[in-house]
Design a protein around this motif. Structure first.
Motif, PDB file in Angstrom:
ATOM      1  N   LEU A 404       0.825  -1.210   0.000  1.00  0.00           N
ATOM      2  CA  LEU A 404       0.000   0.000   0.000  1.00  0.00           C
ATOM      3  C   LEU A 404       0.862   1.264   0.000  1.00  0.00           C
ATOM      4  O   LEU A 404       1.826   1.372   0.763  1.00  0.00           O
ATOM      5  N   SER A 405       0.455   2.203  -0.827  1.00  0.00           N
ATOM      6  CA  SER A 405       1.146   3.494  -0.870  1.00  0.00           C
ATOM      7  C   SER A 405       0.982   4.239   0.449  1.00  0.00           C
ATOM      8  O   SER A 405      -0.125   4.337   0.981  1.00  0.00           O
ATOM      9  N   GLU A 406       2.081   4.803   0.929  1.00  0.00           N
ATOM     10  CA  GLU A 406       1.969   5.583   2.173  1.00  0.00           C
ATOM     11  C   GLU A 406       1.252   6.910   1.927  1.00  0.00           C
ATOM     12  O   GLU A 406       0.945   7.632   2.863  1.00  0.00           O
ATOM     13  N   LEU A 407       0.954   7.239   0.684  1.00  0.00           N
ATOM     14  CA  LEU A 407       0.260   8.484   0.369  1.00  0.00           C
ATOM     15  C   LEU A 407      -1.247   8.298   0.193  1.00  0.00           C
ATOM     16  O   LEU A 407      -1.953   9.220  -0.212  1.00  0.00           O
ATOM     17  N   ALA A 408      -1.727   7.113   0.505  1.00  0.00           N
ATOM     18  CA  ALA A 408      -3.183   6.895   0.524  1.00  0.00           C
ATOM     19  C   ALA A 408      -3.651   7.114   1.950  1.00  0.00           C
ATOM     20  O   ALA A 408      -2.963   6.724   2.903  1.00  0.00           O
ATOM     21  N   GLY A 409      -4.841   7.711   2.116  1.00  0.00           N
ATOM     22  CA  GLY A 409      -5.389   7.908   3.460  1.00  0.00           C
ATOM     23  C   GLY A 409      -5.437   6.602   4.244  1.00  0.00           C
ATOM     24  O   GLY A 409      -5.197   6.572   5.454  1.00  0.00           O
ATOM     25  N   ALA A 410      -5.692   5.495   3.546  1.00  0.00           N
ATOM     26  CA  ALA A 410      -5.826   4.192   4.213  1.00  0.00           C
ATOM     27  C   ALA A 410      -4.547   3.787   4.943  1.00  0.00           C
ATOM     28  O   ALA A 410      -4.581   2.983   5.880  1.00  0.00           O
ATOM     29  N   ALA A 411      -3.395   4.352   4.530  1.00  0.00           N
ATOM     30  CA  ALA A 411      -2.121   3.956   5.143  1.00  0.00           C
ATOM     31  C   ALA A 411      -2.087   4.295   6.632  1.00  0.00           C
ATOM     32  O   ALA A 411      -1.401   3.630   7.408  1.00  0.00           O
ATOM     33  N   SER A 412      -2.843   5.326   7.045  1.00  0.00           N
ATOM     34  CA  SER A 412      -2.765   5.670   8.464  1.00  0.00           C
ATOM     35  C   SER A 412      -3.502   4.644   9.331  1.00  0.00           C
ATOM     36  O   SER A 412      -3.311   4.627  10.540  1.00  0.00           O
TER      37      SER A 412
END
Ligand code: GDG
Length: 745
Positions: A404-412
């Motif tokens: 998962l990209s760390e720049l997607a909101g889901a990463a948090s």
């Protein structure tokens, strides 16, 4: 009991017509499934909602709607109100493909170079938002709950509020809210209009903490809104900003493992790619999804880890989207060329690394692919949340790995995924390799933790949480709603004052006992005020305190010979009646040397502003600056200071035309509590006008017979308000029958 009205640009379905045959097709977006799941699952629980209505633009002719309306409204848990009448196709085009998708979408996803700042786009955006408001206003009741969705309708909250101030309005932004450095690229008037539009809501929701902070920073800078954590004071209203990370319908996705059709399709897929690992991705065709970088990472991976050649396939499903916008169409060509290059370079007679499809999948196909995939490659360059990542985790029955990209909101929320920088092909390529060699136990462990989280905060919780917070904000607003001191309240205060034996009178100075002056040193108390205070303090039962942000020396000079308690610098120094000054803070002065150069820099940049240094504070005043410059500079200074003082024992206070830095740990609230606890009065009256006085009001909130009054408009924690400083002494005079010759209020 109220109606819930969901407003989004698009309706949750579209109507297909083939000859005479008309059918309704549910849209596949995240919002649609969120709201539908909530309505299906929360029906029995949520009895306060009497009716649900969904409003959006119709992308079908009126007669098609008439043909399905009755069945649709009977069949669904909610009624639908399609908005027709976009006979002006160009207007809708400029609003939708123009401002929404060629200005806001690229800019908010940090693709500023793709934003086309055309004035006609913005005009169309205003007109279409107005069109929504005009259509809706006659239908609304004051007790309706309105939930407006997304970047296409940012002006609507304010437009609806203007016509109907009582409404409960929530706004949710599904895409990122960018940092101010990006947001500021919008023309000044547009920035203001957009933020004023959103601020018409009572509750504003975002997916992540970062977006919340970015938004708060922008409204502070652009609109000068007072903030207290995530509470904003705007036009005498409390507005709350919070994070609500959208979830998925966990049960629906997780239970697909029990669907024989899906599992059969999964088995077929596995068989088709026997002895090969499957890495799956599905995205709308959009430059934010990082398809090009992903392809480069796949190429890098196949070059760097040749052992995987012929042992892995990348299934890349791209869903058609916005192909009338040039930026989208160009990308499609580029992507397809790159796929051709990679496949040409690595394919063998019996194997092709990338299986590419440009089409929409049906739900069964999508689920079968989620189940079949050994890893999902979700690498957007920016994404508000990204539901594919969450759906893949919720669905996975065999411990698939999420990259998962760390720049997607889901990463948090999905920390157990392999988080990658989507443009770093070494990082992404390495993560693909790690995913493919990851031991079974580790895979299962990671996915189980994430599934638990998704199960706990599913989509029903998301909707429920947002609506609950909205009703809480409404209640808080009522609590905060200031009550203007009228004859009845004056009468009550006077009775209480007369009956009491020990009265504590806590009075701020500037803006309360004395008018604000352009130069603070000129706000010298006149003889009339001094005499008034002398008389007030001379009464045996009265304990009078002047509590100010000013320095002790100044207060001493002005009031030193009166029988009063003086509190200087917001509580840093206290002189009790008849005693000497006591300094509560003993920190070396050195910290001011760190702050002073920055304030000096702002004095140079902003004619008329000046620095005031006190024993425990250093402040930059901008009361005397021209036009809006002082305010604009003050927002910049605030921003710089906030960063400068991080991890230090200092705090920045955004006061009335002044930015002040001081040692944290003392404020007027702490000071008044000390005084009140010592005196134990049976009547307390506290009056102040500034943001720093709010600390006193809050500190006294729970005390009996403590009455707090804010001078001037604005949201406040005080129980009452009076309109202007000129009314303070007459009020005190009336209560105390002192000798002040002011006019009666
Ligand atoms: C906004 C924000 C935020 C996709 N292809 C197919 C298909 N899908 C479904 C997925 C998922 C949804 O569409 C896409 O998820 P997104 O997260 O990208 O949602 P959007 O509504 O496009 O975007 C985004 C979201 O709002 C929610 O707040 O996460 O960041 O941009 O549900 O499953 N479904 C089917 N076939 C496909 O080919 N059936």
């Amino acid at each position: 009991m109220s109606r819930l009205i969901i407003i989004s640009n698009r309706l949750p379905f579209s109507i297909d017509r083939e000859g005479d045959k008309i059918s309704v097709r549910q849209s596949s977006g995240g919002l649609v499934s969120a709201i539908k799941s909530y309505f299906e699952n929360a029906n029995d629980r949520d009895k306060t909602i009497t009716e649900k209505l969904w409003v959006g633009v119709a992308d079908f002719p009126r007669q098609d709607w008439q043909a399905v309306e009755q069945e649709q409204n009977e069949h669904e848990d909610f009624k639908v109100l399609p908005l027709f009448a976009f006979s002006d196709k160009q207007l809708y085009e400029d609003y939708y493909n123009g401002f929404s998708n060629s200005v806001l979408w690229p800019l908010f996803h940090y693709f500023s170079s793709l934003a086309e700042f055309k004035a006609n786009y913005f005009d169309a955006y205003i007109k279409v938002n107005l069109f929504f408001a005009d259509q809706l206003t006659p239908l609304l009741h004051p007790d309706d709950t309105i939930w407006i969705h997304d970047y296409q309708l940012m002006l609507l909250p304010q437009l609806l509020r203007g016509e109907n101030p009582e409404l409960s309005i929530g706004f949710f932004l599904h895409i990122p809210f960018p940092s101010y450095e990006i947001f500021r690229l919008l023309p000044t008037e547009w920035k203001k209009t957009l933020l004023q539009g959103i601020m018409g809501a009572d509750l504003i929701g975002f997916h992540t903490h970062d977006y919340v902070q970015h938004f708060i920073q922008s409204v502070k800078i652009v609109l000068g809104v007072d903030t207290y954590f995530q509470n904003l004071q705007y036009q005498d209203r409390l507005v709350k900003v919070d994070l609500f990370p959208i979830g998925v319908d966990f049960k629906k996705f997780n239970s697909t493992r029990n669907d024989p059709t899906i599992m059969r399709m999964r088995d077929d897929l596995k068989k088709n790619f026997e002895h090969k690992k499957i890495v799956f991705s599905v995205d709308r065709l959009d430059y934010t999804k990082g398809l090009m970088s992903r392809l480069m990472a796949i190429e890098y991976f196949l070059n760097t880890y040749p052992q995987w050649r012929e042992r892995v396939v990348f299934i890349l499903n791209v869903v058609p989207s916005r192909d009338t916008i040039k930026a989208y169409d160009d990308r499609k060509k580029e992507i397809e060329e790159k796929i051709g290059t990679v496949n040409g370079k690595f394919s063998t007679i019996s194997w092709q690394p990338i299986i590419y499809r440009y089409n929409h999948l049906n739900f069964t196909e999508l689920m079968a692919l989620y189940h079949a995939a050994d890893a999902a490659l979700v690498t957007p360059l920016r994404d508000g949340m990204n539901l594919v990542a969450k759906e893949y985790v919720a669905t996975s029955s065999e411990g698939g790995v999420l990259i998962l990209s760390e720049l997607a909101g889901a990463a948090s929320e999905l920390n157990e995924a392999l988080l990658v920088n989507p443009i770093d092909m070494v990082d992404v390529g390495g993560a693909i390799n790690r995913a493919l060699i990851m031991p079974e136990a580790e895979k299962r462990n990671r996915i189980t933790i994430m599934q638990k989280r998704l199960q706990d905060y599913d989509v029903v919780r998301w909707v429920g949480d947002f609506l609950e917070q909205l009703s809480i904000v409404k209640r808080e607003q009522q609590k905060f709603e200031v009550r203007v001191v009228d004859e009845r309240i004056v009468g009550m205060l006077k009775d209480q004052y007369e009956e009491s034996h020990k009265r504590c009178l806590l009075l701020d100075y500037d803006g309360t006992l004395a008018p604000i002056t352009r130069i603070p040193s000129q706000a010298i108390p006149n003889k009339q005020l001094i005499d008034f205070l002398r008389n007030l303090a001379a009464e045996d039962r009265n304990y009078v305190t002047i509590i100010s942000g000013r320095e002790g020396d100044v207060l001493e000079k002005w009031f030193g010979d009166l029988p009063l308690t003086l509190v200087a610098e917001h509580g840093a120094s206290i002189k009790k009646k008849g005693e000497a000054w006591r300094h509560e803070v003993s920190v070396a002065d050195k910290w001011k040397d760190q702050i002073r150069p920055l304030l000096k820099f702002f004095v140079n940049r902003c004619a008329g502003s000046f620095i005031e240094e006190k024993r425990n504070t250093i402040a930059w005043h901008y009361r005397n600056t021209q036009g809006g410059l002082g305010f604009t500079r003050s927002r910049e200074l605030l921003n710089n200071l906030t960063q400068l003082i991080q991890n230090s024992p200092l705090q920045v206070v955004d006061g009335n035309k002044v930015i002040e830095v001081r040692i944290s740990g003392f404020d007027k609230g702490v000071a008044v509590l000390k005084i009140v606890n010592e005196i134990s009065p049976d009547f307390t009256l506290c009056i102040g006008d500034d943001i720093t006085d709010e600390d006193m009001f809050k500190a006294l909130e729970q005390r009996t017979r403590a009455y707090t009054i804010k001078v001037g408009y604005g949201s406040t924690a005080a129980k009452y308000t009076i309109i202007s400083q000129a009314q303070v002494l007459p009020l005190l005079d009336h209560l105390t029958e002192n000798a002040y010759a002011g006019s009666q209020i």
